[in-house]
Design a protein around this motif. Structure first.
Motif, PDB file in Angstrom:
ATOM      1  N   LEU A 100      27.467  -7.137 -90.318  1.00 58.33           N
ATOM      2  CA  LEU A 100      26.697  -7.346 -89.100  1.00 58.33           C
ATOM      3  C   LEU A 100      27.476  -6.879 -87.869  1.00 58.33           C
ATOM      4  O   LEU A 100      26.956  -6.128 -87.035  1.00 58.33           O
ATOM      5  N   SER A 109      18.166  -5.284 -83.568  1.00 65.94           N
ATOM      6  CA  SER A 109      17.369  -6.473 -83.871  1.00 65.94           C
ATOM      7  C   SER A 109      17.826  -7.082 -85.195  1.00 65.94           C
ATOM      8  O   SER A 109      18.416  -6.400 -86.033  1.00 65.94           O
ATOM      9  N   SER A 110      17.533  -8.361 -85.365  1.00 64.60           N
ATOM     10  CA  SER A 110      17.898  -9.021 -86.626  1.00 64.60           C
ATOM     11  C   SER A 110      17.181  -8.353 -87.794  1.00 64.60           C
ATOM     12  O   SER A 110      17.718  -8.286 -88.899  1.00 64.60           O
ATOM     13  N   MET A 143      24.458 -14.784 -86.950  1.00 61.98           N
ATOM     14  CA  MET A 143      24.652 -14.523 -85.528  1.00 61.98           C
ATOM     15  C   MET A 143      24.954 -15.811 -84.770  1.00 61.98           C
ATOM     16  O   MET A 143      25.808 -15.821 -83.880  1.00 61.98           O
ATOM     17  N   VAL A 187      20.324 -13.416 -91.162  1.00 63.94           N
ATOM     18  CA  VAL A 187      21.089 -12.670 -90.158  1.00 63.94           C
ATOM     19  C   VAL A 187      21.173 -13.486 -88.871  1.00 63.94           C
ATOM     20  O   VAL A 187      22.244 -13.573 -88.251  1.00 63.94           O
ATOM     21  N   ARG A 188      20.081 -14.089 -88.462  1.00 62.62           N
ATOM     22  CA  ARG A 188      20.095 -14.907 -87.236  1.00 62.62           C
ATOM     23  C   ARG A 188      21.024 -16.106 -87.385  1.00 62.62           C
ATOM     24  O   ARG A 188      21.714 -16.500 -86.437  1.00 62.62           O
ATOM     25  N   PRO A 207      15.959 -11.558 -92.339  1.00 63.51           N
ATOM     26  CA  PRO A 207      16.305 -11.645 -90.917  1.00 63.51           C
ATOM     27  C   PRO A 207      16.728 -13.048 -90.465  1.00 63.51           C
ATOM     28  O   PRO A 207      17.576 -13.190 -89.593  1.00 63.51           O
ATOM     29  N   THR A 255      24.488 -13.127 -77.361  1.00 62.91           N
ATOM     30  CA  THR A 255      23.061 -12.876 -77.549  1.00 62.91           C
ATOM     31  C   THR A 255      22.305 -13.467 -76.364  1.00 62.91           C
ATOM     32  O   THR A 255      22.819 -14.340 -75.668  1.00 62.91           O
TER      33      THR A 255
END
Length: 142
Positions: free
Chosen positions: A13, A26-27, A45, A41-42, A38, A56
């Motif tokens: 990432l 974007s995710s 993050m 991924v978030r 996604p 972010t």
């Protein structure tokens, strides 16, 4: 046995954000690169943001590194994920009555701590910039 790819995915990432700093961050795009959901991924993050490695803004798909890639070590990333397990694990269920089974746990624990310490020291020396550089060299060699 199940393996966690969380650490690998977090490095992926962050490297993605460096390589595609002017592209789609974007995710969904990152998840496509990682081949993950996604929402996973978030979550990564969020962990990286909480550790001060990522910036972010709500409603904007523009995550960015909070620091120069040359100052982010693999150990920083590992610690950001709050992975609460050791790299190596000793089997806790051994026959304590046997000569080997009764001694193997403390013996291996000592060795495993030594190995983990060496691994963390090496992780401290490798930066995100090093990873991105090797990615670029690899892609040029194709």
């Amino acid at each position: 046995m199940r393996y966690s790819y969380k650490f690998s995915d977090a490095i992926h990432l962050l490297a993605y954000l460096v390589v595609y700093r002017d592209g789609d961050r974007s995710s969904k795009a990152i998840a496509n690169s990682i081949e993950a959901n996604p929402s996973a991924v978030r979550k990564l993050m969020a962990d990286l943001r909480q550790a001060g490695l990522l910036v972010t803004q709500t409603g904007r798909a523009q995550p960015a590194l909070a620091k120069d890639p040359a100052t982010i070590s693999l150990l920083d990333i590992y610690q950001a994920l709050q992975m609460d397990h050791a790299l190596l694990h000793v089997d806790p269920a051994t026959n304590q009555q046997g000569q080997v089974g009764g001694a193997i746990q403390p013996v291996l624990t000592d060795y495993y701590q030594e190995i983990q310490s060496a691994a963390f020291q090496r992780m401290r020396a490798i930066t995100l910039a090093d990873v991105v550089h090797k990615i670029q060299v690899h892609n040029q060699a194709k």
